[in-house]
Design an enzyme around this catalytic site. Structure first.
Site, PDB file in Angstrom:
ATOM      1  N   TYR A 240       0.784  -0.977  -0.102  1.00 39.07           N
ATOM      2  CA  TYR A 240       0.032  -0.003   0.008  1.00 39.07           C
ATOM      3  C   TYR A 240       0.899   1.087   0.138  1.00 39.07           C
ATOM      4  O   TYR A 240       0.689   2.174  -0.666  1.00 39.07           O
ATOM      5  CB  TYR A 240      -1.001   0.074   1.420  1.00 39.07           C
ATOM      6  CG  TYR A 240      -1.395   1.257   1.613  1.00 39.07           C
ATOM      7  CD1 TYR A 240      -0.909   2.064   2.792  1.00 39.07           C
ATOM      8  CD2 TYR A 240      -2.475   1.872   0.986  1.00 39.07           C
ATOM      9  CE1 TYR A 240      -1.309   3.382   2.846  1.00 39.07           C
ATOM     10  CE2 TYR A 240      -3.051   3.059   1.261  1.00 39.07           C
ATOM     11  CZ  TYR A 240      -2.460   3.898   2.181  1.00 39.07           C
ATOM     12  OH  TYR A 240      -3.101   4.954   2.634  1.00 39.07           O
TER      13      TYR A 240
ATOM     14  N   LYS B  17       1.430   4.276  -2.578  1.00 35.75           N
ATOM     15  CA  LYS B  17       1.389   5.779  -2.252  1.00 35.75           C
ATOM     16  C   LYS B  17       2.424   6.638  -2.615  1.00 35.75           C
ATOM     17  O   LYS B  17       2.350   7.888  -2.894  1.00 35.75           O
ATOM     18  CB  LYS B  17       0.998   5.862  -0.784  1.00 35.75           C
ATOM     19  CG  LYS B  17      -0.411   5.124  -0.478  1.00 35.75           C
ATOM     20  CD  LYS B  17      -1.763   5.845  -0.975  1.00 35.75           C
ATOM     21  CE  LYS B  17      -2.099   7.238  -0.326  1.00 35.75           C
ATOM     22  NZ  LYS B  17      -3.284   7.564  -1.027  1.00 35.75           N
TER      23      LYS B  17
HETATM   24  N1  LIG Z   1      -7.312   6.227   7.021  1.00 33.12           N
HETATM   25  C1  LIG Z   1      -6.028   6.620   7.347  1.00 33.12           C
HETATM   26  O1  LIG Z   1      -5.629   6.535   8.535  1.00 33.12           O
HETATM   27  C2  LIG Z   1      -5.261   7.288   6.226  1.00 33.12           C
HETATM   28  C3  LIG Z   1      -5.732   7.518   4.898  1.00 33.12           C
HETATM   29  N2  LIG Z   1      -4.928   8.193   3.991  1.00 33.12           N
HETATM   30  C4  LIG Z   1      -5.419   8.066   2.442  1.00 33.12           C
HETATM   31  O2  LIG Z   1      -6.739   8.829   2.560  1.00 33.12           O
HETATM   32  C5  LIG Z   1      -7.663   8.512   1.585  1.00 33.12           C
HETATM   33  C6  LIG Z   1      -9.078   8.146   2.192  1.00 33.12           C
HETATM   34  O3  LIG Z   1      -8.619   7.212   3.250  1.00 33.12           O
HETATM   35  P1  LIG Z   1     -10.199   6.430   3.918  1.00 33.12           P
HETATM   36  O4  LIG Z   1     -11.116   7.359   3.534  1.00 33.12           O
HETATM   37  O5  LIG Z   1      -9.712   6.171   5.245  1.00 33.12           O
HETATM   38  O6  LIG Z   1     -10.279   5.091   2.937  1.00 33.12           O
HETATM   39  P2  LIG Z   1     -11.689   4.685   2.601  1.00 33.12           P
HETATM   40  O7  LIG Z   1     -11.461   3.190   2.124  1.00 33.12           O
HETATM   41  O8  LIG Z   1     -12.776   4.817   3.301  1.00 33.12           O
HETATM   42  O9  LIG Z   1     -12.279   5.547   1.135  1.00 33.12           O
HETATM   43  C7  LIG Z   1     -11.690   5.461  -0.101  1.00 33.12           C
HETATM   44  C8  LIG Z   1     -12.848   5.353  -1.013  1.00 33.12           C
HETATM   45  O10 LIG Z   1     -12.234   5.199  -2.420  1.00 33.12           O
HETATM   46  C9  LIG Z   1     -13.064   4.161  -2.918  1.00 33.12           C
HETATM   47  N3  LIG Z   1     -12.380   3.532  -3.987  1.00 33.12           N
HETATM   48  C10 LIG Z   1     -11.588   2.547  -3.954  1.00 33.12           C
HETATM   49  N4  LIG Z   1     -11.041   2.149  -5.352  1.00 33.12           N
HETATM   50  C11 LIG Z   1     -11.640   2.757  -6.101  1.00 33.12           C
HETATM   51  C12 LIG Z   1     -11.946   2.760  -7.694  1.00 33.12           C
HETATM   52  N5  LIG Z   1     -11.014   1.875  -8.394  1.00 33.12           N
HETATM   53  N6  LIG Z   1     -12.593   3.699  -8.317  1.00 33.12           N
HETATM   54  C13 LIG Z   1     -13.527   4.749  -7.557  1.00 33.12           C
HETATM   55  N7  LIG Z   1     -13.330   4.513  -6.162  1.00 33.12           N
HETATM   56  C14 LIG Z   1     -12.553   3.716  -5.466  1.00 33.12           C
HETATM   57  C15 LIG Z   1     -13.543   3.082  -1.753  1.00 33.12           C
HETATM   58  O11 LIG Z   1     -14.366   2.159  -2.286  1.00 33.12           O
HETATM   59  P3  LIG Z   1     -14.261   0.711  -1.693  1.00 33.12           P
HETATM   60  O12 LIG Z   1     -14.430   0.821  -0.143  1.00 33.12           O
HETATM   61  O13 LIG Z   1     -15.556  -0.160  -2.265  1.00 33.12           O
HETATM   62  O14 LIG Z   1     -12.849   0.321  -2.002  1.00 33.12           O
HETATM   63  C16 LIG Z   1     -13.960   4.127  -0.906  1.00 33.12           C
HETATM   64  O15 LIG Z   1     -15.174   4.644  -1.049  1.00 33.12           O
HETATM   65  C17 LIG Z   1      -6.733   7.158   0.867  1.00 33.12           C
HETATM   66  O16 LIG Z   1      -5.994   7.674  -0.409  1.00 33.12           O
HETATM   67  C18 LIG Z   1      -5.947   6.772   1.727  1.00 33.12           C
HETATM   68  O17 LIG Z   1      -4.735   6.196   1.276  1.00 33.12           O
HETATM   69  C19 LIG Z   1      -3.837   8.455   4.225  1.00 33.12           C
HETATM   70  C20 LIG Z   1      -3.298   8.534   5.432  1.00 33.12           C
HETATM   71  C21 LIG Z   1      -4.004   7.834   6.603  1.00 33.12           C
HETATM   72  C1  LIG Z   2      -1.321  -3.806  16.844  1.00 32.28           C
HETATM   73  C2  LIG Z   2      -2.820  -3.327  16.683  1.00 32.28           C
HETATM   74  C3  LIG Z   2      -2.855  -2.904  18.215  1.00 32.28           C
HETATM   75  C4  LIG Z   2      -2.837  -2.046  16.146  1.00 32.28           C
HETATM   76  C5  LIG Z   2      -4.492  -1.887  16.132  1.00 32.28           C
HETATM   77  C6  LIG Z   2      -4.746  -0.409  15.423  1.00 32.28           C
HETATM   78  C7  LIG Z   2      -4.353  -0.412  13.919  1.00 32.28           C
HETATM   79  C8  LIG Z   2      -5.437  -1.133  13.000  1.00 32.28           C
HETATM   80  C9  LIG Z   2      -4.104   0.990  13.491  1.00 32.28           C
HETATM   81  C10 LIG Z   2      -3.196   1.630  14.297  1.00 32.28           C
HETATM   82  C11 LIG Z   2      -2.211   2.661  13.321  1.00 32.28           C
HETATM   83  C12 LIG Z   2      -3.116   2.797  12.205  1.00 32.28           C
HETATM   84  C13 LIG Z   2      -2.647   3.231  10.921  1.00 32.28           C
HETATM   85  C14 LIG Z   2      -3.073   2.845   9.533  1.00 32.28           C
HETATM   86  C15 LIG Z   2      -4.521   1.855   9.669  1.00 32.28           C
HETATM   87  C16 LIG Z   2      -4.678   1.408  10.881  1.00 32.28           C
HETATM   88  C17 LIG Z   2      -3.702   1.352  12.003  1.00 32.28           C
HETATM   89  C18 LIG Z   2      -2.752   0.155  11.407  1.00 32.28           C
HETATM   90  C19 LIG Z   2      -2.585   3.354   8.282  1.00 32.28           C
HETATM   91  C20 LIG Z   2      -1.805   2.359   7.718  1.00 32.28           C
HETATM   92  C21 LIG Z   2      -3.637   3.769   7.140  1.00 32.28           C
HETATM   93  C22 LIG Z   2      -3.272   4.306   5.952  1.00 32.28           C
HETATM   94  C23 LIG Z   2      -2.258   5.099   6.144  1.00 32.28           C
HETATM   95  O1  LIG Z   2      -1.991   5.942   5.165  1.00 32.28           O
HETATM   96  C24 LIG Z   2      -1.228   5.076   7.201  1.00 32.28           C
HETATM   97  C25 LIG Z   2      -1.898   4.744   8.404  1.00 32.28           C
HETATM   98  C26 LIG Z   2      -0.864   4.797   9.615  1.00 32.28           C
HETATM   99  C27 LIG Z   2      -1.345   4.312  10.893  1.00 32.28           C
END
Ligand SMILES: NC(=O)C1=CN([C@@H]2O[C@H](COP(=O)(O)OP(=O)(O)OC[C@H]3O[C@@H](n4cnc5c(N)ncnc54)[C@H](OP(=O)(O)O)[C@@H]3O)[C@@H](O)[C@H]2O)C=CC1
Ligand SMILES: CC(C)CCC[C@@H](C)[C@H]1CC[C@H]2C3=C(CC[C@]12C)[C@@]1(C)CCC(=O)C[C@@H]1CC3
Length: 343
Positions: free
Chosen positions: A140, A144
């Protein structure tokens, strides 16, 4: 059928970040269009176009007549699908840039990740000029990195791009962090603290991530200092990983982890289990609960500076960590121990 022009197109707008972003954009009086592979909510003020970012005909139907694109789409970071990560995050992003230029879109804000500089080793106060991880912690993160490089390289005098790097996003409707932690706790797998429990990390409340995105889009334009740059967006309040996780799981009605396990022992067990999982994959689908990525994030320092966003965009967090934790726990009643999700 012709669709109304919009200020913003939110790609991935039905996801966790995407929906919060749409809600805030509407509150600020912007017109919003959503493109996503699935529809997860209704809002009569939003035009929804359901399609696949990787399909040219789908994206062409959504990309025309918008001023700025937020690219928030990604396969779930916790899924284990290298091919899908590359297809969506790399190939899909290349197609998006091509069609933005074709449609005359002027601004593109990418949701990247602070993890693009993280190699599973301590990062304390990381800034945006750190090199991209030569050995990313997983597929992943690898995609990114490629995605951010593609978007920032696409910045020109006529097409303005930037990247927002959030870290550890949490909040209402989070589908990754809190549900995973609660599931581990529910299955009795949250009894141990990995390492000494004193590793400082960033967790970022969703409203602050949304704020950073909107500031980036509003500051992005011809001659702007923002063009072609990446910006860390966090709560600016590093916290011990295990203090945060303990507040979450105890707030959800589960016991706090009590015992410590050596970080390296858990990490190498996670690597061993990952190798077993790969060996067995032709015969069975076995995904370990504790992957090397999760263990590394749970056992090392990883917090970042937002100084560049503060300077270039006047960013500052809107919601404190404590208030964010409280709001998040309140929003997940259904997942609380003994709640409806406990069936
Ligand atoms: N959550 C986090 O802690 C972090 C997230 N990010 C980034 O933030 C962004 C949003 O993350 P988050 O909101 O948590 O993720 P989500 O999975 O909640 O949202 C992503 C959305 O994009 C959709 N999607 C996936 N593939 C496609 C495609 N081919 N065409 C159109 N839509 C698509 C997903 O649908 P479906 O669910 O069906 O796949 C989903 O609705 C991502 O780019 C992630 O990399 C960055 C740092 C931390
Ligand atoms: C080992 C367990 C106790 C961890 C449980 C919590 C984890 C599921 C989360 C803790 C840090 C989170 C994190 C992300 C996803 C969920 C965790 C691993 C990301 C990998 C999501 C997408 C990103 O771009 C980076 C995030 C870093 C922190």
């Amino acid at each position: 059928m012709a669709i109304m022009d919009a200020d913003y197109l939110v790609i991935g707008g039905c996801g966790f970040l995407g929906q919060h972003l749409c809600e805030r954009l509407l509150e600020r009086g912007y017109s919003v269009r959503v493109f996503d592979i699935r529809k997860t909510f209704e809002n009569e003020k939003i035009t929804f176009i359901i399609g696949d970012l990787c399909k040219k005909e789908d994206l062409m139907a959504a990309i025309q007549g918008v001023s700025c694109v937020f690219h928030c789409a990604s396969p779930s970071p916790l899924s284990n699908n290298r091919e899908l990560f590359h297809k969506v995050n790399v190939e899909g992003t290349k197609l998006l840039i091509q069609l933005c230029k074709w449609a005359g879109v002027q601004r593109l804000v990418l949701t990247s990740s602070a993890s693009v500089v993280y190699e599973g080793k301590d990062i304390k106060g990381g800034h945006e000029d750190l090199p991209y991880a030569a050995q990313p912690i997983d597929a992943y993160t690898e995609t990114k990195i490629m995605q951010e490089q593609i978007v920032l390289a696409a910045n020109t005098k006529d097409f303005y791009t930037c990247a927002v790097r959030p870290h550890g996003i949490f909040g209402p409707r989070d589908p990754h962090l809190l549900p995973t932690a609660v599931d581990l706790a529910r299955r009795g797998k949250f009894k141990f603290i990995i390492g000494d429990g004193k590793n400082l990390v960033d967790f970022t409340y969703i409203d602050n991530v949304v704020h950073g995105h909107i500031l980036a889009s509003e500051n992005l334009g011809g001659g702007s200092v923002v063009c072609g740059k990446a910006y860390n967006i966090t709560n600016d309040e590093p916290i011990y990983f295990w203090t945060f996780m303990t507040q979450i799981v105890t707030g959800m009605g589960y016991d706090a982890p009590k015992y410590h396990l050596p970080y390296l022992l858990v990490y190498f067990i996670a690597v061993f289990l990952m190798l077993i999982s790969r060996l067995l994959s032709p015969f069975c689908h076995f995904i370990p609960s504790f992957t090397p990525m999760k263990v590394a994030l749970a056992g090392t320092h990883h917090f970042y500076l937002c100084d560049r966003a503060k300077k270039d965009m006047k960013y500052k967090p809107l919601v404190s960590l404590d208030d964010g934790i409280r709001k998040t726990i309140e929003s997940f009643e259904r997942l609380k121990n003994g709640g409806e999700g406990d069936s």
